[in-house]
Design a protein around this motif. Structure first.
Motif, PDB file in Angstrom:
ATOM      1  N   ILE A  76      -5.437 -10.727  31.524  1.00 45.88           N
ATOM      2  CA  ILE A  76      -4.757 -11.073  32.778  1.00 45.88           C
ATOM      3  C   ILE A  76      -5.164 -12.466  33.236  1.00 45.88           C
ATOM      4  N   VAL A  97      -2.708 -15.625  33.679  1.00 40.44           N
ATOM      5  CA  VAL A  97      -2.593 -16.308  34.970  1.00 40.44           C
ATOM      6  C   VAL A  97      -2.955 -17.778  34.817  1.00 40.44           C
ATOM      7  N   ASP A 123      -2.854 -14.483  43.968  1.00 43.01           N
ATOM      8  CA  ASP A 123      -2.124 -13.882  42.845  1.00 43.01           C
ATOM      9  C   ASP A 123      -3.098 -13.410  41.771  1.00 43.01           C
ATOM     10  N   SER A 149      -3.715  -9.618  40.715  1.00 38.82           N
ATOM     11  CA  SER A 149      -3.378  -9.251  39.331  1.00 38.82           C
ATOM     12  C   SER A 149      -4.542  -8.580  38.627  1.00 38.82           C
ATOM     13  N   GLY A 205      -4.544  -4.717  37.688  1.00 39.27           N
ATOM     14  CA  GLY A 205      -4.603  -4.493  36.245  1.00 39.27           C
ATOM     15  C   GLY A 205      -5.785  -3.643  35.823  1.00 39.27           C
TER      16      GLY A 205
END
Length: 177
Positions: free
Chosen positions: A38, A42, A52, A56, A60
């Motif tokens: 992740i 990103v 964000d 995330s 996740g």
């Protein structure tokens, strides 16, 4: 502190405790690779905010931990043809919560970026490094009592770190503009 791979007196751990530790290490690997992937994704977009990234990773890793718990319950039902008993469910919950622990340090780093105390790109790379360190630590713990020779231990650790770096590289490559 008692070593979880051995009994209190240095002998072999009881099979149930060893099985729980093995399952816990496996879930920590899943959660760490998920968080690493992740953060790499990103980072590769170049358009994310710290919020964000934090969201995330949080979602996740929570998702992969919940999926691990569900998989444990379902596999228990298949093997034992019954729902897990309360104590078995507690063990499964402990394992899932332990996997969440792999995200603690990266989440703190991302929270620092969200609070403006750290640049986002540095926080993302630091988070990825922390996840790689967790993977190495898990592998070192796993191979410590295997009877492998030191060179084999080194190769096992290098392999997992190499895989972690490969994940980062592939995800970065996939997000090149």
């Amino acid at each position: 502190m008692t070593d979880t791979t051995t009994g209190d007196r240095g002998g072999p751990a009881p099979p149930a405790r060893l099985g729980e530790r093995t399952r816990s290490l496996k879930e920590q690997i899943y959660a760490s690779f998920t968080g690493l992937a992740i953060l790499a994704a990103v980072s590769g977009t170049g358009h994310a905010t710290a919020a964000d990234a934090l969201l995330s990773v949080g979602i996740g890793v929570l998702g992969i931990s919940a999926a691990g718990l569900l998989a444990e319950v379902v596999s228990h039902q298949v093997v034992h043809q019954r729902l897990p008993a309360t104590e078995e469910l507690r063990t499964m919950g402990r394992i899932a919560l332990g996997a969440l622990g792999s995200a603690l340090a990266p989440v703190v780093v991302l929270a620092l970026a969200w609070g403006g105390m750290l640049p986002l790109d540095r926080a993302l790379w630091t988070g990825m490094a922390l996840y790689a360190a967790v993977l190495v630590a898990v592998v070192l713990l796993a191979v410590r009592r295997t009877g492998l020779r030191p060179l084999q231990r080194l190769l096992a650790t290098a392999t997992i770190l190499g895989l972690a770096l490969l994940v980062v590289a592939l995800l970065q490559l996939g997000h090149l503009d």
